[in-house]
Design a protein around this motif. Structure first.
Motif, short mmCIF file in Angstrom:
data_model
loop_
_atom_site.label_atom_id
_atom_site.label_comp_id
_atom_site.label_asym_id
_atom_site.label_seq_id
_atom_site.Cartn_x
_atom_site.Cartn_y
_atom_site.Cartn_z
N ARG A 134 100.33 48.67 15.78
CA ARG A 134 99.19 48.00 16.45
C ARG A 134 97.73 49.09 16.36
O ARG A 134 97.98 50.23 16.81
CB ARG A 134 99.30 47.66 18.22
N GLU A 135 96.77 48.58 15.91
CA GLU A 135 95.61 49.32 15.81
C GLU A 135 94.18 48.91 16.29
O GLU A 135 94.25 47.50 16.73
CB GLU A 135 95.07 49.48 14.21
N TRP A 136 93.39 49.71 16.83
CA TRP A 136 92.16 49.29 17.49
C TRP A 136 91.28 48.88 16.87
O TRP A 136 91.15 49.15 15.82
CB TRP A 136 91.74 50.49 18.36
N VAL A 137 90.66 47.61 17.03
CA VAL A 137 89.44 47.00 16.25
C VAL A 137 88.10 47.32 16.75
O VAL A 137 87.26 47.60 16.22
CB VAL A 137 89.81 45.48 16.19
N ALA A 138 87.97 46.99 18.17
CA ALA A 138 86.33 46.82 18.50
C ALA A 138 86.45 47.15 20.16
O ALA A 138 87.55 46.74 20.78
CB ALA A 138 85.68 45.78 18.30
N THR A 139 85.29 47.62 20.96
CA THR A 139 85.66 47.77 22.27
C THR A 139 83.93 47.67 22.78
O THR A 139 83.19 48.13 22.22
CB THR A 139 86.09 49.35 22.69
N THR A 140 83.89 46.94 23.83
CA THR A 140 82.82 47.08 24.87
C THR A 140 83.17 47.77 26.07
O THR A 140 84.06 47.11 26.59
CB THR A 140 81.97 45.71 25.02
N TYR B 242 84.05 37.65 22.71
CA TYR B 242 84.39 36.91 21.43
C TYR B 242 84.42 38.06 20.26
O TYR B 242 83.82 39.09 20.28
CB TYR B 242 83.24 35.91 21.16
N LEU B 243 85.10 37.83 19.15
CA LEU B 243 84.96 38.45 17.76
C LEU B 243 84.91 37.62 16.79
O LEU B 243 85.68 36.94 16.50
CB LEU B 243 86.36 39.03 17.85
N GLN B 244 83.52 37.60 16.34
CA GLN B 244 82.92 37.15 15.19
C GLN B 244 83.60 37.67 13.81
O GLN B 244 83.13 38.91 13.74
CB GLN B 244 81.80 36.78 15.19
N MET B 245 84.29 37.21 12.91
CA MET B 245 84.94 38.02 11.84
C MET B 245 84.34 37.35 10.65
O MET B 245 84.79 35.95 10.40
CB MET B 245 86.56 37.82 11.98
N ASN B 246 83.80 37.89 9.89
CA ASN B 246 83.20 37.39 8.66
C ASN B 246 83.79 38.02 7.55
O ASN B 246 84.27 38.98 7.50
CB ASN B 246 81.62 37.50 8.59
N SER B 247 83.47 37.53 6.30
CA SER B 247 84.16 37.96 5.07
C SER B 247 85.35 38.55 5.02
O SER B 247 85.99 39.81 4.65
CB SER B 247 83.00 39.25 4.61
N LEU B 248 86.18 37.73 5.61
CA LEU B 248 87.65 38.04 5.93
C LEU B 248 88.49 38.35 4.69
O LEU B 248 88.14 37.88 3.58
CB LEU B 248 88.35 36.93 6.66
N TYR C 86 83.32 49.88 16.64
CA TYR C 86 84.25 49.09 15.77
C TYR C 86 85.01 50.16 14.77
O TYR C 86 84.41 51.11 14.63
CB TYR C 86 83.54 48.19 14.82
N THR C 87 86.15 49.97 14.50
CA THR C 87 86.86 50.68 13.59
C THR C 87 86.27 50.54 12.09
O THR C 87 85.65 49.53 11.78
CB THR C 87 88.46 50.26 13.38
N GLY C 88 86.30 51.56 11.39
CA GLY C 88 85.56 51.57 10.05
C GLY C 88 85.87 50.54 9.05
O GLY C 88 84.93 49.92 8.34
N SER C 89 87.16 49.93 9.25
CA SER C 89 87.30 49.04 8.38
C SER C 89 86.74 47.53 8.50
O SER C 89 86.73 46.55 7.70
CB SER C 89 89.07 49.01 8.05
N VAL C 90 86.45 47.30 9.58
CA VAL C 90 85.66 46.15 9.83
C VAL C 90 84.06 46.23 10.37
O VAL C 90 83.40 45.28 10.42
CB VAL C 90 86.26 45.29 11.15
N LYS C 91 83.51 47.30 10.21
CA LYS C 91 82.30 47.47 10.42
C LYS C 91 81.46 46.65 9.33
O LYS C 91 81.59 46.86 8.20
CB LYS C 91 81.77 49.15 10.07
N GLY C 92 80.32 46.04 9.80
CA GLY C 92 79.62 45.22 9.01
C GLY C 92 79.94 43.66 8.74
O GLY C 92 79.44 42.78 8.10
N ARG C 93 81.27 43.64 9.05
CA ARG C 93 82.08 42.30 9.16
C ARG C 93 82.31 41.63 10.35
O ARG C 93 82.21 40.32 10.30
CB ARG C 93 83.19 42.23 8.00
N PHE C 94 82.72 42.49 11.29
CA PHE C 94 82.99 41.71 12.66
C PHE C 94 81.94 42.15 13.57
O PHE C 94 81.46 43.35 13.63
CB PHE C 94 84.34 42.44 12.91
N THR C 95 81.88 41.34 14.58
CA THR C 95 80.91 41.50 15.81
C THR C 95 81.43 41.11 16.79
O THR C 95 81.81 39.88 16.96
CB THR C 95 79.46 40.67 15.35
#
Length: 118
Positions: A45-51, A80-86, A60-69
């Protein structure tokens, strides 16, 4: 009863988008840091994002920066986690985590499956 429930997963083509939701109940929502994690098949399991709070800038983790919000709506006790350019490598079970900012106790949801076809 503290409860964390994820929803919004599904099957999408590469380049598509999904928005995941995490609804929390049973505690004061604003007292918790909220995070997204994912479990990719064959990996840990890996971390993705945190507030960290209602007004915190998400990280955000580096692999999702610019794609996930990530966004947080305390009025609705929902994050919410908006995931674009999947990408196919985003295929995983996505989990929501709520951590009490005082006790540091963690509460996990059951996960929602995201599959990106190739």
């Amino acid at each position: 009863q503290v409860q964390v429930v994820e929803s919004g997963g599904g099957l999408v083509q590469p380049g598509g988008s999904l928005r995941l939701s995490c609804a929390a109940s049973g505690f004061t929502y604003s007292d918790y840091a909220l995070s997204w994690y994912r479990l990719i098949l064959g990996k840990k399991r890996e971390w993705v994002a945190t507030t960290l709070s209602a007004d915190s800038i998400p990280t955000y983790t580096g692999s999702v920066k610019g794609r996930f919000t990530m966004s947080r709506d305390n009025a609705k006790n929902t994050v919410y986690l908006q995931m674009n350019s999947l990408k196919p490598e985003d295929t995983a079970v996505y989990y929501c985590n709520a951590q009490n900012r005082v006790t540091l106790r963690n509460y996990w949801g059951q996960g929602t499956q995201v599959t990106v076809s190739s």
